[in-house]
Every structure is written in structure tokens, then in C-alpha cells.
Design a protein around this motif. Structure first.
Motif, PDB file in Angstrom:
ATOM      1  N   ASP A  26     -47.795 -51.831 -56.129  1.00  0.00           N
ATOM      2  CA  ASP A  26     -48.237 -52.900 -54.644  1.00  0.00           C
ATOM      3  C   ASP A  26     -47.242 -52.690 -53.142  1.00  0.00           C
ATOM      4  OD1 ASP A  26     -49.726 -55.826 -53.957  1.00  0.00           O
ATOM      5  OD2 ASP A  26     -47.049 -56.429 -53.799  1.00  0.00           O
ATOM      6  N   ARG A  27     -45.828 -52.654 -53.453  1.00  0.00           N
ATOM      7  CA  ARG A  27     -44.785 -52.154 -52.748  1.00  0.00           C
ATOM      8  C   ARG A  27     -44.641 -50.957 -51.944  1.00  0.00           C
ATOM      9  NH1 ARG A  27     -40.470 -53.456 -56.951  1.00  0.00           N
ATOM     10  NH2 ARG A  27     -40.790 -51.514 -57.695  1.00  0.00           N
ATOM     11  N   ALA A  28     -45.288 -50.257 -52.967  1.00  0.00           N
ATOM     12  CA  ALA A  28     -45.839 -48.623 -51.849  1.00  0.00           C
ATOM     13  C   ALA A  28     -47.191 -48.495 -51.349  1.00  0.00           C
ATOM     14  CB  ALA A  28     -45.620 -47.775 -52.898  1.00  0.00           C
ATOM     15  N   MET A  29     -48.437 -49.888 -51.714  1.00  0.00           N
ATOM     16  CA  MET A  29     -49.365 -49.885 -50.498  1.00  0.00           C
ATOM     17  C   MET A  29     -49.232 -50.487 -49.166  1.00  0.00           C
ATOM     18  SD  MET A  29     -51.402 -47.865 -52.412  1.00  0.00           S
ATOM     19  CE  MET A  29     -50.942 -47.203 -52.928  1.00  0.00           C
ATOM     20  N   ARG A  30     -48.327 -51.287 -49.376  1.00  0.00           N
ATOM     21  CA  ARG A  30     -47.123 -52.549 -48.058  1.00  0.00           C
ATOM     22  C   ARG A  30     -47.276 -51.259 -47.396  1.00  0.00           C
ATOM     23  NH1 ARG A  30     -48.415 -57.992 -48.846  1.00  0.00           N
ATOM     24  NH2 ARG A  30     -49.017 -58.111 -51.227  1.00  0.00           N
ATOM     25  N   ARG A  50     -57.409 -43.184 -54.470  1.00  0.00           N
ATOM     26  CA  ARG A  50     -55.760 -42.978 -54.677  1.00  0.00           C
ATOM     27  C   ARG A  50     -56.144 -43.457 -56.106  1.00  0.00           C
ATOM     28  NH1 ARG A  50     -55.849 -46.914 -50.119  1.00  0.00           N
ATOM     29  NH2 ARG A  50     -54.374 -45.573 -48.110  1.00  0.00           N
ATOM     30  N   THR A  51     -54.775 -42.740 -56.969  1.00  0.00           N
ATOM     31  CA  THR A  51     -55.047 -43.490 -58.823  1.00  0.00           C
ATOM     32  C   THR A  51     -53.215 -43.418 -58.996  1.00  0.00           C
ATOM     33  OG1 THR A  51     -56.980 -42.518 -59.224  1.00  0.00           O
ATOM     34  CG2 THR A  51     -55.147 -42.561 -61.006  1.00  0.00           C
ATOM     35  N   PHE A  82     -61.574 -52.076 -54.149  1.00  0.00           N
ATOM     36  CA  PHE A  82     -60.554 -51.306 -54.264  1.00  0.00           C
ATOM     37  C   PHE A  82     -59.283 -49.657 -53.416  1.00  0.00           C
ATOM     38  CE2 PHE A  82     -62.408 -51.922 -58.380  1.00  0.00           C
ATOM     39  CZ  PHE A  82     -62.496 -53.364 -58.290  1.00  0.00           C
ATOM     40  N   ASP A  83     -58.418 -51.059 -53.211  1.00  0.00           N
ATOM     41  CA  ASP A  83     -57.609 -49.962 -53.078  1.00  0.00           C
ATOM     42  C   ASP A  83     -56.769 -48.530 -53.458  1.00  0.00           C
ATOM     43  OD1 ASP A  83     -57.667 -50.827 -49.964  1.00  0.00           O
ATOM     44  OD2 ASP A  83     -56.844 -52.265 -50.933  1.00  0.00           O
ATOM     45  N   VAL A  84     -56.595 -49.004 -54.057  1.00  0.00           N
ATOM     46  CA  VAL A  84     -56.019 -48.469 -55.595  1.00  0.00           C
ATOM     47  C   VAL A  84     -56.402 -48.697 -56.756  1.00  0.00           C
ATOM     48  CG1 VAL A  84     -53.887 -49.208 -55.365  1.00  0.00           C
ATOM     49  CG2 VAL A  84     -53.457 -47.013 -56.087  1.00  0.00           C
ATOM     50  N   VAL A  85     -56.214 -47.316 -57.554  1.00  0.00           N
ATOM     51  CA  VAL A  85     -56.463 -47.566 -58.999  1.00  0.00           C
ATOM     52  C   VAL A  85     -55.444 -47.176 -59.546  1.00  0.00           C
ATOM     53  CG1 VAL A  85     -58.298 -47.035 -61.251  1.00  0.00           C
ATOM     54  CG2 VAL A  85     -58.889 -47.451 -59.065  1.00  0.00           C
ATOM     55  N   VAL A  86     -55.236 -48.367 -60.870  1.00  0.00           N
ATOM     56  CA  VAL A  86     -53.620 -48.053 -62.220  1.00  0.00           C
ATOM     57  C   VAL A  86     -54.808 -47.399 -63.127  1.00  0.00           C
ATOM     58  CG1 VAL A  86     -51.858 -49.046 -63.432  1.00  0.00           C
ATOM     59  CG2 VAL A  86     -52.184 -49.501 -60.408  1.00  0.00           C
ATOM     60  N   ALA A  96     -52.239 -56.316 -47.743  1.00  0.00           N
ATOM     61  CA  ALA A  96     -52.758 -56.995 -49.091  1.00  0.00           C
ATOM     62  C   ALA A  96     -53.459 -55.634 -49.631  1.00  0.00           C
ATOM     63  CB  ALA A  96     -53.589 -58.170 -48.124  1.00  0.00           C
ATOM     64  N   PRO A  97     -52.822 -55.825 -50.202  1.00  0.00           N
ATOM     65  CA  PRO A  97     -53.895 -54.543 -51.626  1.00  0.00           C
ATOM     66  C   PRO A  97     -53.986 -54.709 -52.199  1.00  0.00           C
ATOM     67  CG  PRO A  97     -51.123 -54.414 -51.008  1.00  0.00           C
ATOM     68  CD  PRO A  97     -51.240 -55.113 -50.748  1.00  0.00           C
ATOM     69  N   ARG A  98     -55.391 -53.816 -52.776  1.00  0.00           N
ATOM     70  CA  ARG A  98     -56.425 -54.635 -53.649  1.00  0.00           C
ATOM     71  C   ARG A  98     -56.117 -53.407 -54.774  1.00  0.00           C
ATOM     72  NH1 ARG A  98     -61.698 -53.762 -50.699  1.00  0.00           N
ATOM     73  NH2 ARG A  98     -60.247 -52.200 -50.343  1.00  0.00           N
ATOM     74  N   VAL A  99     -55.473 -53.804 -56.200  1.00  0.00           N
ATOM     75  CA  VAL A  99     -55.250 -52.449 -57.093  1.00  0.00           C
ATOM     76  C   VAL A  99     -56.367 -53.549 -58.853  1.00  0.00           C
ATOM     77  CG1 VAL A  99     -53.681 -52.361 -58.520  1.00  0.00           C
ATOM     78  CG2 VAL A  99     -52.917 -53.089 -56.239  1.00  0.00           C
TER      79      VAL A  99
END
Length: 337
Positions: free
Chosen positions: A196-200, A166-167, A269-273, A206-209
Motif C-alpha cells: 500500500d505504501r509503495a503504490m501510494r 503488478r505482483t 485491481f492495481d496490484v496483486v499480492v 487509493a491503491p486496490r490490492v
């Protein structure tokens, strides 16, 4: 039955109508209807040739009454009467105007509770411009349409996702020179909050960004640029003070490998910004556009789309793959349930 999904037809000169027809023909568009042009969709159904019929309905409420093996369609208002004459594989102002009208009406339906989420087929930015539409793409148009009268548009971000990665992007449809200037501490922090809000909301408690840097090697301590030190690092620190599990900035040429999740390699990680459009989207698309889904984060409603464009080079040939649209439908159902 709950409100259906609305699928906007996309650019009539591209593969949007074809992949919609294929999604319905395969039985993977249940609980959805198309907002578009009946003649254009009939052309697509004839092209697909799987015996799927078109069912014209007056209201989204009628989706449940449609017979099996058919495409439920609400005729969008105000479309160019000669839209079916727009040929495949070319920029046409009529197609741009029709695509914009479908998007606008779809937002009105979801705001009125008549649809539960929007799935958008691909549009062409040059066709929008040729039609006099001032928005460079779906994201900006949906953001403006989501604003209540007298209020500022909500901050939104583009996320591209598949089963492995996810990016989320800080900047989107800007020239690279302008995009670099648009990377600000406030913008990065706002992106981290939205992410963070979207992943929740997606069920990750507990999203790891992970945050990708802007410069090679994330600036190498200022040797290759100082945006990581001046802008990105302070934004990460501010996000962490708010309880967001953000880390970085990491070198953008390796962080996506660390975040990629497979059976053999669970992601760190759960998502990369990512800071810019291509930094973030190339890794996801390289894994395969057939399963990628574009999600607009921050809207007051769910919107997903395939992660590919209008594919003018194969439009009208019958070779378009509907897998990404099917994945977008599946994601929209999940997020709007």
C-alpha cells in the motif's frame, strides 16, 4: 544536475554487460553510469559493435562531463584481476565475487547521496554461492546492506511489474515446502502494508490490492487447505481496519486475469499480492520479460532490475534483448525523481 543512476554490471559470464552496452548505445541510459570492470565492459562493447566508447570516470559527479555516445564507468574496487578470463555461459566464482562487490559499493554510493537509485543487471545465484556469498539473491543482500549499524534490516518485498500487471510476493527465494510454512498472518499483513505504501509512492492515491490465496480455488472453504481461513483472511481484515483497500483471498488461477490492465480490459485491481514466488511471477513473466521490471519495495532507496536472469544459454552471442533493462532504468528515474 541531479545525482545519476548507478547500474551494477551483474554477472560477467552472463548477458548483463551486453544489455548495459546496448542500453547506452541506444541512447536510453542517459544520466547513468556503470559500476563494474572496465575490461569486461570493453569486451561487451566490442561484442555489440555499435561504435560506443567507454569513458572511465573517477566519481559519479563526472557523468555529466562525459562525451555523448559513451558508457560512463566507475571501476569497482577489489574485483578479481583475472575476471575478464571468466568465460561466457558458466558459473564462475570470480564473477560471483565481482557481482557482490559491485552491489555492496553501489549501496554505499546511494547511501552517500552520490547516486539517486540502483539498477542491477542480472546475477547468478550459484556463482554467488561459489564465491562464498551467503545471500541467495539481490533482494536479501540489498536488505542486509540497507540496515544501519546496530539496527535490524528493513522488511522488504519483491515486486514484478510491467504495463499490464503488478505482483508483490509474501515469500521469495525459498523451497516451496519452506515457503508454505513461511506464509504467516504477520507476514501477509506486513506485505499488504509495504504494498500500500509503495503504490501510494508511485502516485496511486487509493491503491486496490487483491490478495491471491495459497491453495487451489483459495481453499474452497477449507476443502483444499485452511491457510486462507487461518492466515490470509485475518491478515486482510487487519489491513482493512488500517484503511488499506485489500480484498480476497481470491483463487490464484483467476485473480491475475482480473487485475491485468489493458485498453480493452481495465483491471479491477492495481496490484496483486501472491504468497509464493512462482504463483506471483509466472503470470507477469508470461506477458513478456522484455518489459518486466523487478522493484524491491521497503528499501530506503530505489532499486530496480530487469525481470530476467543471466541467460547463460545466449551469453556471448550478441542476441540479448536490452528492453527489460531499459524499462528498469525508466522505472528507476520515475521513482527517484
Amino acid at each position: 544536475m541531479s545525482a545519476p543512476l548507478v547500474i551494477t554490471m551483474g554477472d560477467a559470464c552472463g548477458i548483463g554487460p551486453e544489455i548495459i552496452a546496448k542500453a547506452f548505445a541506444s541512447g536510453q541510459a542517459e544520466g547513468a553510469f556503470v559500476l563494474g570492470d572496465a575490461a569486461v565492459m570493453r569486451r561487451a562493447l566490442a561484442q555489440v559493435g555499435r561504435g560506443t566508447a567507454l569513458a572511465l570516470i573517477d566519481s559519479p559527479r563526472d557523468v555529466g562531463a562525459c562525451p555523448p555516445n559513451c558508457v560512463a564507468l566507475v571501476q569497482a574496487r577489489g574485483l578479481p584481476v583475472d575476471l575478464p578470463q571468466a568465460g561466457f555461459g558458466r558459473v564462475d566464482a570470480r564473477a560471483g565475487a565481482a557481482a557482490a562487490a559491485c552491489i555492496e559499493q553501489a549501496v554505499a554510493l546511494v547511501q552517500a547521496g552520490q547516486a539517486r537509485a540502483i539498477v542491477t543487471a542480472p546475477i547468478h545465484k550459484e556463482a554467488l554461492s561459489a564465491a562464498g556469498v551467503s545471500f541467495p539473491g539481490h533482494t536479501e543482500m540489498l536488505q542486509a546492506l540497507a540496515a544501519r549499524p546496530g539496527e535490524a534490516p528493513p522488511p522488504v518485498r519483491m515486486m514484478l511489474a510491467n504495463d499490464e500487471l503488478r505482483t508483490v510476493l509474501v515469500t521469495i527465494h525459498l523451497s516451496l515446502r519452506r515457503a508454505i510454512d513461511a506464509v504467516t498472518q504477520d507476514g501477509v499483513l506486513e506485505t499488504l502494508r509495504i504494498t500500500d505504501r509503495a503504490m501510494r509512492a508511485f502516485g496511486i492515491a487509493a491503491p486496490r490490492v487483491a490478495v491471491a490465496g495459497l491453495n487451489p480455488h483459495a481453499g474452497e472453504g477449507g476443502l483444499f487447505g485452511d491457510e486462507e481461513q487461518r492466515i490470509i483472511g485475518p491478515a486482510i481484515a487487519a489491513a482493512r481496519s488500517e484503511g488499506i483497500d485489500a480484498s480476497g483471498p481470491f483463487a490464484p488461477d483467476t485473480v491475475f486475469m482480473r487485475a491485468r490492465h489493458t485498453a480493452a480490459h481495465p483491471g479491477e485491481f492495481d496490484v496483486v499480492v501472491a504468497m509464493t514466488h512462482d504463483h506471483g511471477l509466472i503470470p507477469v513473466k508470461y506477458l513478456g520479460v522484455e518489459q518486466g521490471v523487478n522493484v524491491t519495495l521497503g528499501l530506503p532507496f530505489v532499486r530496480t532490475s530487469p525481470d530476467h536472469g543471466t541467460a547463460f544459454d545466449i551469453a556471448g552471442t550478441g542476441r540479448a534483448d536490452a528492453s527489460s533493462l531499459v524499462a528498469a532504468l525508466r522505472m528507476a528515474r520515475r521513482l527517484s525523481s
